[in-house]
Design a protein around this motif. Structure first.
Motif, PDB file in Angstrom:
ATOM      1  N   LEU A   1       4.277  63.046  44.347  1.00  0.00           N
ATOM      2  CA  LEU A   1       3.321  62.713  43.635  1.00  0.00           C
ATOM      3  C   LEU A   1       2.138  62.491  44.336  1.00  0.00           C
ATOM      4  CD1 LEU A   1       5.230  59.965  41.413  1.00  0.00           C
ATOM      5  CD2 LEU A   1       5.017  62.357  40.894  1.00  0.00           C
ATOM      6  N   THR A   2       1.011  62.873  43.890  1.00  0.00           N
ATOM      7  CA  THR A   2      -0.477  62.460  44.510  1.00  0.00           C
ATOM      8  C   THR A   2      -1.092  61.570  43.324  1.00  0.00           C
ATOM      9  OG1 THR A   2      -0.296  64.598  45.666  1.00  0.00           O
ATOM     10  CG2 THR A   2      -2.501  63.563  45.530  1.00  0.00           C
ATOM     11  N   SER A   3      -1.847  60.746  43.580  1.00  0.00           N
ATOM     12  CA  SER A   3      -2.550  60.028  42.735  1.00  0.00           C
ATOM     13  C   SER A   3      -4.028  60.049  43.008  1.00  0.00           C
ATOM     14  CB  SER A   3      -2.165  58.578  42.865  1.00  0.00           C
ATOM     15  OG  SER A   3      -2.676  57.904  43.874  1.00  0.00           O
TER      16      SER A   3
ATOM     17  N   GLU B   1      -0.889  63.412  39.666  1.00  0.00           N
ATOM     18  CA  GLU B   1      -0.296  65.002  39.854  1.00  0.00           C
ATOM     19  C   GLU B   1       0.920  65.149  40.533  1.00  0.00           C
ATOM     20  OE1 GLU B   1      -2.019  68.887  42.261  1.00  0.00           O
ATOM     21  OE2 GLU B   1      -3.629  67.996  41.019  1.00  0.00           O
ATOM     22  N   ALA B   2       1.898  65.886  39.684  1.00  0.00           N
ATOM     23  CA  ALA B   2       3.428  65.911  40.368  1.00  0.00           C
ATOM     24  C   ALA B   2       3.757  67.399  40.609  1.00  0.00           C
ATOM     25  CB  ALA B   2       3.870  65.328  39.243  1.00  0.00           C
ATOM     26  N   GLU B   3       4.348  67.498  41.620  1.00  0.00           N
ATOM     27  CA  GLU B   3       5.167  68.693  41.769  1.00  0.00           C
ATOM     28  C   GLU B   3       6.542  68.625  41.718  1.00  0.00           C
ATOM     29  OE1 GLU B   3       5.788  71.812  45.682  1.00  0.00           O
ATOM     30  OE2 GLU B   3       4.074  70.452  45.693  1.00  0.00           O
TER      31      GLU B   3
ATOM     32  N   VAL C   1      11.157  64.135  30.301  1.00  0.00           N
ATOM     33  CA  VAL C   1      11.037  64.208  31.780  1.00  0.00           C
ATOM     34  C   VAL C   1       9.624  63.543  31.974  1.00  0.00           C
ATOM     35  CG1 VAL C   1      10.706  65.552  34.074  1.00  0.00           C
ATOM     36  CG2 VAL C   1      12.651  65.822  32.625  1.00  0.00           C
ATOM     37  N   LYS C   2       8.504  64.312  31.546  1.00  0.00           N
ATOM     38  CA  LYS C   2       7.145  63.813  31.854  1.00  0.00           C
ATOM     39  C   LYS C   2       6.919  62.509  31.370  1.00  0.00           C
ATOM     40  CE  LYS C   2       2.506  65.243  30.807  1.00  0.00           C
ATOM     41  NZ  LYS C   2       2.109  64.114  29.931  1.00  0.00           N
ATOM     42  N   ALA C   3       7.505  62.090  30.116  1.00  0.00           N
ATOM     43  CA  ALA C   3       7.388  60.604  29.379  1.00  0.00           C
ATOM     44  C   ALA C   3       8.260  59.662  30.475  1.00  0.00           C
ATOM     45  CB  ALA C   3       8.124  60.774  28.265  1.00  0.00           C
ATOM     46  N   SER C   4       9.293  60.172  30.850  1.00  0.00           N
ATOM     47  CA  SER C   4      10.035  59.114  31.674  1.00  0.00           C
ATOM     48  C   SER C   4       9.359  58.835  33.133  1.00  0.00           C
ATOM     49  CB  SER C   4      11.607  59.632  32.115  1.00  0.00           C
ATOM     50  OG  SER C   4      12.025  59.912  30.731  1.00  0.00           O
ATOM     51  N   LEU C   5       8.593  60.040  33.537  1.00  0.00           N
ATOM     52  CA  LEU C   5       7.925  59.720  34.750  1.00  0.00           C
ATOM     53  C   LEU C   5       6.831  58.812  34.594  1.00  0.00           C
ATOM     54  CD1 LEU C   5       7.530  60.804  37.823  1.00  0.00           C
ATOM     55  CD2 LEU C   5       6.549  62.783  37.114  1.00  0.00           C
ATOM     56  N   GLU C   6       6.164  58.988  33.532  1.00  0.00           N
ATOM     57  CA  GLU C   6       5.070  58.252  33.178  1.00  0.00           C
ATOM     58  C   GLU C   6       5.263  56.801  33.215  1.00  0.00           C
ATOM     59  OE1 GLU C   6       2.021  61.545  31.316  1.00  0.00           O
ATOM     60  OE2 GLU C   6       3.355  60.083  29.892  1.00  0.00           O
ATOM     61  N   GLU C   7       6.446  56.622  32.373  1.00  0.00           N
ATOM     62  CA  GLU C   7       6.873  55.371  32.218  1.00  0.00           C
ATOM     63  C   GLU C   7       7.452  54.450  33.611  1.00  0.00           C
ATOM     64  OE1 GLU C   7       7.522  51.676  30.328  1.00  0.00           O
ATOM     65  OE2 GLU C   7       6.495  53.536  29.568  1.00  0.00           O
TER      66      GLU C   7
ATOM     67  N   ASN D   1      -2.306  52.532  31.906  1.00  0.00           N
ATOM     68  CA  ASN D   1      -2.192  53.891  31.233  1.00  0.00           C
ATOM     69  C   ASN D   1      -2.128  54.813  32.370  1.00  0.00           C
ATOM     70  OD1 ASN D   1      -2.998  52.984  28.417  1.00  0.00           O
ATOM     71  ND2 ASN D   1      -4.951  52.978  29.110  1.00  0.00           N
ATOM     72  N   VAL D   2      -0.929  55.507  32.511  1.00  0.00           N
ATOM     73  CA  VAL D   2      -0.748  56.465  33.363  1.00  0.00           C
ATOM     74  C   VAL D   2      -0.405  58.099  32.811  1.00  0.00           C
ATOM     75  CG1 VAL D   2       1.327  57.236  34.900  1.00  0.00           C
ATOM     76  CG2 VAL D   2       0.535  54.982  34.709  1.00  0.00           C
ATOM     77  N   SER D   3      -1.298  58.840  33.297  1.00  0.00           N
ATOM     78  CA  SER D   3      -1.142  60.163  32.771  1.00  0.00           C
ATOM     79  C   SER D   3      -0.632  61.359  33.973  1.00  0.00           C
ATOM     80  CB  SER D   3      -2.562  60.645  32.449  1.00  0.00           C
ATOM     81  OG  SER D   3      -2.612  62.097  31.845  1.00  0.00           O
ATOM     82  N   VAL D   4       0.325  61.801  33.834  1.00  0.00           N
ATOM     83  CA  VAL D   4       1.033  62.727  34.614  1.00  0.00           C
ATOM     84  C   VAL D   4       0.567  64.229  34.261  1.00  0.00           C
ATOM     85  CG1 VAL D   4       3.042  63.732  35.817  1.00  0.00           C
ATOM     86  CG2 VAL D   4       2.930  60.987  35.619  1.00  0.00           C
ATOM     87  N   SER D   5       0.389  65.076  35.342  1.00  0.00           N
ATOM     88  CA  SER D   5       0.249  66.380  35.181  1.00  0.00           C
ATOM     89  C   SER D   5       1.130  67.089  36.128  1.00  0.00           C
ATOM     90  CB  SER D   5      -1.292  67.048  35.354  1.00  0.00           C
ATOM     91  OG  SER D   5      -1.516  68.380  35.485  1.00  0.00           O
TER      92      SER D   5
END
Length: 383
Positions: free
Chosen positions: A264-266, A289-291, A304-310, A365-369
């Motif tokens: 993860l990079t924020s 930003e996630a790899e 997966v994306k929602a769980s990562l954001e939460e 608010n967390v938004s993951v790409s």
């Protein structure tokens, strides 16, 4: 006439060369690279440790001696720091030289009893540069100074003597300079951190344990007061949130099982403030930003994306709550409030109330790409 001018030139050259005769050779000085400070409250005495550098041990591999050279560590006691160091001056031949000093290590007892006095002494000393790296520890400073790098390399190859923020950190916190710390230490809002040094005895071994140094949490300060310790895990999260270059490896658990791991990079965390009466209220916005490093089990992409954001949201909330408990603004979100509402802030400070409460943080608010999947695939119906 030409001969006379030539003679004058020769004499002038000799005069200029004689000005360098007072310069000492590298082997004629004891180069001190680190100072450690401890305090004995029972005897009201400082204990000073000096770590000396031997240049034979930092030479290139082909010129290094076969036998390892031990690290030189000196120690002395005194009622003041200057008196303690002066005792070592009398016992040092070649004489001590502090021009290459790179780090200052303070014990927890110094932080508890004498921190402000030490800061004043360090600030007045012209031999100590403002880019000096600053650390705290609860361990034996002499043991820390004797800890070498891997493969028998000297302490200059450990985290204690690496430059501040040369590159992004991965799953780690970075060192901090004295100048960077003081910049935040005297601020009316926000927190100041000093990395904590620790010795790990078991991670690496040869025919015997090979101790290594690591940065293991933060010593915390708010309003120029010491507020305790932030453990390593939470310190890494804080460092990651406040420095957009840093990265962390992060595992996602779904239904109590590891589902995937990410790097993860924020981006820079945004703080939105709204004023409600005397106390401020905040909303944090974080883009990540996630790899994808490992896909451990089959889980739909959106889950997966929602769980990562939460999960990231919970980590941020946890750090904030620890700060409220210790009365420390760990995420430095109060800066905007102080800047635009100075009068209200001063009223809070005059009432001895901390400017943040648990209710001050209204939303995260967390938004993951997910930008890279490393050859792992999600089925179309999973996306």
């Amino acid at each position: 006439m030409v001969l006379r001018k030539f003679s004058i030139c020769i004499l002038a050259s000799l005069f200029l060369l004689s000005g360098c005769s007072g310069i000492k050779n590298i082997q004629d000085l004891t180069y001190i690279v680190t100072i450690g400070m401890d305090y004995d409250p029972d005897h009201d005495e400082y204990i000073v440790y000096l770590q000396g550098l031997n240049f034979l041990n930092v030479a290139k591999q082909e010129t290094r001696p076969i036998e390892p050279i031990p690290t030189l560590v000196g120690s002395a006691r005194g009622k003041t720091l200057n008196l303690a160091v002066s005792k070592l001056y009398k016992l040092s031949r070649p004489p001590l030289f502090f021009g290459h000093l790179k780090a200052l290590v303070l014990s927890d007892k110094v932080i508890e009893y004498k921190f402000k006095e030490v800061l004043e002494d360090v600030g007045r000393n012209r031999s100590l540069r403002p880019n000096l790296l600053l650390f705290t520890t609860d361990q034996n400073i002499e043991e820390i100074f004797h800890t070498k790098g891997l493969f028998g390399y000297p302490p200059v190859y450990t985290v204690m003597l690496t430059e501040e923020n040369i590159e992004a950190n991965l799953n780690d916190i970075g060192p901090i300079s004295l100048m960077s710390f003081l910049r935040m230490y005297y601020e009316p809002v926000g927190s100041a951190f000093i990395p904590r040094l620790s010795v790990n005895q078991n991670a690496w071994q040869t025919n015997a344990p090979n101790p290594v140094l690591l940065l293991d949490g933060y010593s915390l300060f708010q309003h120029s007061d010491y507020k305790g310790i932030l453990p390593s895990k939470e310190a890494i999260i804080v460092d990651w949130l406040l420095d957009k270059r840093n990265q962390i490896n992060y595992g996602i658990h779904i239904d109590d099982e590891l589902a995937a791991t990410f790097e993860l990079t924020s981006q820079k965390m945004k703080v939105k403030m709204k004023k409600d009466g005397l106390r401020p209220e905040f909303i944090l916005e974080l883009k990540v930003e996630a790899e994808l490093l490992e896909k451990v089990k089959e889980v739909p992409y959106e889950k997966v994306k929602a769980s990562l954001e939460e999960s990231i949201k919970k980590e941020v909330q946890k750090v904030y709550d620890i700060g409220i408990e210790k009365k420390v603004d760990l995420l430095n979100i109060g800066e905007k409030y102080y800047r635009f509402n100075g009068d209200e802030y001063r009223k809070l400070m005059n009432s001895d109330q901390f400017y943040l409460t648990r209710d001050s943080l209204k939303k995260i608010n967390v938004s993951v790409s997910i930008s890279h999947y490393n050859a792992y695939r999600f089925n179309k119906e999973e996306r």
